[in-house]
Design a protein around this motif. Structure first.
Motif, PDB file in Angstrom:
ATOM      1  N   PRO A  42     -26.903  -8.431  13.236  1.00 18.06           N
ATOM      2  CA  PRO A  42     -27.124  -8.964  11.907  1.00 18.06           C
ATOM      3  C   PRO A  42     -26.582 -10.375  11.794  1.00 18.06           C
ATOM      4  O   PRO A  42     -25.562 -10.714  12.385  1.00 18.06           O
ATOM      5  N   VAL A  43     -27.310 -11.173  11.046  1.00 19.94           N
ATOM      6  CA  VAL A  43     -26.881 -12.548  10.834  1.00 19.94           C
ATOM      7  C   VAL A  43     -26.004 -12.599   9.595  1.00 19.94           C
ATOM      8  O   VAL A  43     -26.391 -12.150   8.519  1.00 19.94           O
ATOM      9  N   GLY A  44     -24.813 -13.132   9.745  1.00 15.31           N
ATOM     10  CA  GLY A  44     -23.928 -13.262   8.598  1.00 15.31           C
ATOM     11  C   GLY A  44     -24.433 -14.328   7.650  1.00 15.31           C
ATOM     12  O   GLY A  44     -24.728 -15.453   8.054  1.00 15.31           O
ATOM     13  N   ALA A 109     -32.904  -6.810   4.902  1.00 11.48           N
ATOM     14  CA  ALA A 109     -33.188  -6.892   6.327  1.00 11.48           C
ATOM     15  C   ALA A 109     -32.010  -7.526   7.060  1.00 11.48           C
ATOM     16  O   ALA A 109     -31.163  -8.186   6.453  1.00 11.48           O
ATOM     17  N   ARG A 110     -31.967  -7.324   8.375  1.00 13.61           N
ATOM     18  CA  ARG A 110     -30.871  -7.882   9.157  1.00 13.61           C
ATOM     19  C   ARG A 110     -30.902  -9.407   9.153  1.00 13.61           C
ATOM     20  O   ARG A 110     -29.876 -10.057   9.310  1.00 13.61           O
ATOM     21  N   ARG A 171     -27.093  -7.164   5.677  1.00 13.74           N
ATOM     22  CA  ARG A 171     -27.976  -6.006   5.466  1.00 13.74           C
ATOM     23  C   ARG A 171     -27.891  -5.455   4.055  1.00 13.74           C
ATOM     24  O   ARG A 171     -28.312  -4.342   3.794  1.00 13.74           O
ATOM     25  N   TRP A 172     -27.368  -6.219   3.118  1.00 20.10           N
ATOM     26  CA  TRP A 172     -27.356  -5.796   1.719  1.00 20.10           C
ATOM     27  C   TRP A 172     -27.442  -7.007   0.803  1.00 20.10           C
ATOM     28  O   TRP A 172     -27.216  -8.142   1.208  1.00 20.10           O
TER      29      TRP A 172
END
Length: 257
Positions: A42-44, A109-110, A171-172
């Motif tokens: 996941p991308v921060g 989405a990630r 992711r949120w």
């Protein structure tokens, strides 16, 4: 309601209607499920200073109430309510004096962010409802200040100020809605902003379509209390229930002479 005591004493409005309109069940957003990108990290996404925090990262210890996907900080000055709507998901309302903060968490989405698109959609809905809005810089980045009808769908009822904020996390996505004096950014906004910053989001590992509302639920102790109350009420009701049904046939006897 959930509220930490002070040490000394140890019908829908327009904002709720907008909450429902933004629920994941009513959005057709064609993005892949998270598990389709399971092999990617996941991308921060940069967030405002402080939280909301992700459950997988380090965050300040604080007393929080476990509402499932949202762990919301408690305090002596504000009350926390969990609002459940059968057809429109759920949200958390934090009440402080004359102001409210509504919080919802959605799957994302990630890779990518939601707030830019969601903000534009809210602005379009405000305009269609007879209100007006503008994007402004705020405590959580770009925010949406809106004048909306006091009565849903009735522009003639007058307008009131509301404030939408959005925070993209890993992711949120969290959306907040400020109403009352806090919408204008007065001193009541400071406490409610701290509440949303100190909130922890529990995304979970199960696949969820982007924009679907993350599950909210009562904390275990509250669920147990409700179950005990329901059992006590049923027992009390049974105390006054007759054992014999007057409409049911009883035993029959035949006399032989």
């Amino acid at each position: 309601m959930f509220r930490r005591r002070r040490s000394a004493d140890a019908g829908q409005d327009w904002s709720e209607d907008m909450d429902q309109a933004r629920s994941g069940d009513e959005l057709d957003y064609d993005e892949p499920f998270d598990d389709e990108q399971a092999g990617q990290e996941p991308v921060g996404i940069p967030r405002a200073e402080g939280g909301p925090w992700d459950a997988e990262e380090s965050y300040p210890a604080q007393e929080r109430v476990d509402l499932g996907s949202l762990h919301v900080p408690v305090g002596p000055e504000h009350e926390i309510q969990l609002v459940m709507a059968e057809q429109h998901g759920a949200w958390v309302t934090v009440k402080y004096r004359e102001s409210d903060l509504q919080i919802q968490a959605f799957a994302a989405a990630r890779r990518g962010a939601l707030w830019d698109d969601v903000r534009a959609e809210i602005a379009a809905e405000v305009l269609a409802a007879g209100g007006q809005s503008e994007e402004v810089p705020g405590s959580f980045g770009i925010e949406l200040m809106a004048q909306v009808p006091t009565e849903p769908g009735q522009p003639a009822s007058g307008l009131r100020l509301v404030r939408f904020v959005g925070i993209d996390g890993p992711r949120w996505f969290v959306r907040g809605l400020f109403t009352g004096p806090a919408a204008a950014g007065d001193e009541q906004a400071d406490l409610l902003e701290e509440v949303i910053r100190d909130t922890v989001v529990v995304r979970g590992e199960h696949p969820v379509p982007p924009r679907e509302i993350l599950e909210l639920r009562l904390p275990p102790e509250a669920r147990q209390a409700l179950e005990e109350q329901a059992a006590a009420e049923e027992e009390e009701e049974n105390r006054f229930r007759p054992d014999l049904n007057p409409l049911e046939r009883g035993p029959e006897f035949t006399e032989t002479r």
